[in-house]
Design a protein around this motif. Sequence first.
Motif, PDB file in Angstrom:
ATOM      1  N   UNK A   1       0.845  -1.162   0.000  1.00 42.15           N
ATOM      2  CA  UNK A   1       0.000   0.000   0.000  1.00 42.15           C
ATOM      3  C   UNK A   1       0.898   1.234   0.000  1.00 42.15           C
ATOM      4  N   UNK A   2       0.588   2.156  -0.879  1.00 40.97           N
ATOM      5  CA  UNK A   2       1.407   3.363  -1.035  1.00 40.97           C
ATOM      6  C   UNK A   2       1.495   4.182   0.243  1.00 40.97           C
ATOM      7  N   UNK A   3       0.392   4.254   0.972  1.00 40.29           N
ATOM      8  CA  UNK A   3       0.367   5.046   2.201  1.00 40.29           C
ATOM      9  C   UNK A   3       1.375   4.531   3.216  1.00 40.29           C
ATOM     10  N   UNK A   4       1.398   3.228   3.448  1.00 40.11           N
ATOM     11  CA  UNK A   4       2.333   2.657   4.414  1.00 40.11           C
ATOM     12  C   UNK A   4       3.775   2.845   3.965  1.00 40.11           C
ATOM     13  N   UNK A   5       4.027   2.733   2.667  1.00 41.81           N
ATOM     14  CA  UNK A   5       5.380   2.959   2.162  1.00 41.81           C
ATOM     15  C   UNK A   5       5.803   4.414   2.379  1.00 41.81           C
ATOM     16  N   UNK A   6       4.874   5.351   2.154  1.00 41.47           N
ATOM     17  CA  UNK A   6       5.179   6.770   2.375  1.00 41.47           C
ATOM     18  C   UNK A   6       5.495   7.031   3.850  1.00 41.47           C
ATOM     19  N   UNK A   7       4.736   6.414   4.755  1.00 40.11           N
ATOM     20  CA  UNK A   7       5.014   6.595   6.181  1.00 40.11           C
ATOM     21  C   UNK A   7       6.369   6.019   6.563  1.00 40.11           C
ATOM     22  N   UNK A   8       6.664   4.847   6.045  1.00 38.06           N
ATOM     23  CA  UNK A   8       7.921   4.176   6.403  1.00 38.06           C
ATOM     24  C   UNK A   8       9.143   4.942   5.888  1.00 38.06           C
ATOM     25  N   UNK A   9       9.023   5.586   4.732  1.00 39.93           N
ATOM     26  CA  UNK A   9      10.153   6.298   4.137  1.00 39.93           C
ATOM     27  C   UNK A   9      10.210   7.773   4.527  1.00 39.93           C
ATOM     28  N   UNK A  10       9.233   8.246   5.314  1.00 41.85           N
ATOM     29  CA  UNK A  10       9.244   9.641   5.726  1.00 41.85           C
ATOM     30  C   UNK A  10       8.728  10.592   4.674  1.00 41.85           C
ATOM     31  N   UNK A  11       7.954  10.086   3.720  1.00 43.73           N
ATOM     32  CA  UNK A  11       7.421  10.928   2.642  1.00 43.73           C
ATOM     33  C   UNK A  11       5.942  11.232   2.827  1.00 43.73           C
ATOM     34  N   UNK A  12       5.424  11.004   4.041  1.00 42.35           N
ATOM     35  CA  UNK A  12       4.045  11.344   4.360  1.00 42.35           C
ATOM     36  C   UNK A  12       3.936  12.816   4.693  1.00 42.35           C
ATOM     37  N   UNK A  13       2.761  13.242   5.109  1.00 42.62           N
ATOM     38  CA  UNK A  13       2.526  14.656   5.413  1.00 42.62           C
ATOM     39  C   UNK A  13       3.387  15.165   6.553  1.00 42.62           C
ATOM     40  N   UNK A  14       3.696  14.313   7.533  1.00 43.74           N
ATOM     41  CA  UNK A  14       4.496  14.760   8.679  1.00 43.74           C
ATOM     42  C   UNK A  14       5.988  14.794   8.379  1.00 43.74           C
ATOM     43  N   UNK A  15       6.394  14.150   7.293  1.00 42.09           N
ATOM     44  CA  UNK A  15       7.807  14.056   6.901  1.00 42.09           C
ATOM     45  C   UNK A  15       8.640  13.308   7.941  1.00 42.09           C
ATOM     46  N   UNK A  16       7.983  12.551   8.815  1.00 39.75           N
ATOM     47  CA  UNK A  16       8.689  11.739   9.794  1.00 39.75           C
ATOM     48  C   UNK A  16       8.596  10.280   9.377  1.00 39.75           C
TER      49      UNK A  16
END
Length: 113
Positions: free
Chosen positions: A1-16
């Motif tokens: 899932x793209x969302x989980x990958x973004x969170x894991x790599x720090x590319x989500x909205x929080x950048x964490x």
Amino acid sequence: MRYLKALKTGKGETQQRYTQRYIGSMVGDVHRTLMYGGIFCCPADTEVHHKGNLQLVYKSAPMAFILEHAGGKASNGNVPLLSVQPEYVHERSPCFMGSPDDMDELANYLGRK
């Protein structure tokens, strides 16, 4: 899932960068989410659990009630989890729970917002 990958790599909205944790007990996993933030996911899949793995009436909905009263949000991926009307007592449902910000970001990834 793209969302989980973004969170894991720090590319989500929080950048964490989020770490993935799995205790194996919904209560323990949601407790950790309440204490330290993040999101609890138990989605449906196309092979074994077409409607999710957690029973709505006596697992997902009660935990969603607690989480929402603690200030979080809970969803089945389409609608708030507490608004789902079960058709039978053992019905299963996908389950996503977390902070309002994380849940809103998930909704964006799922195209629900």
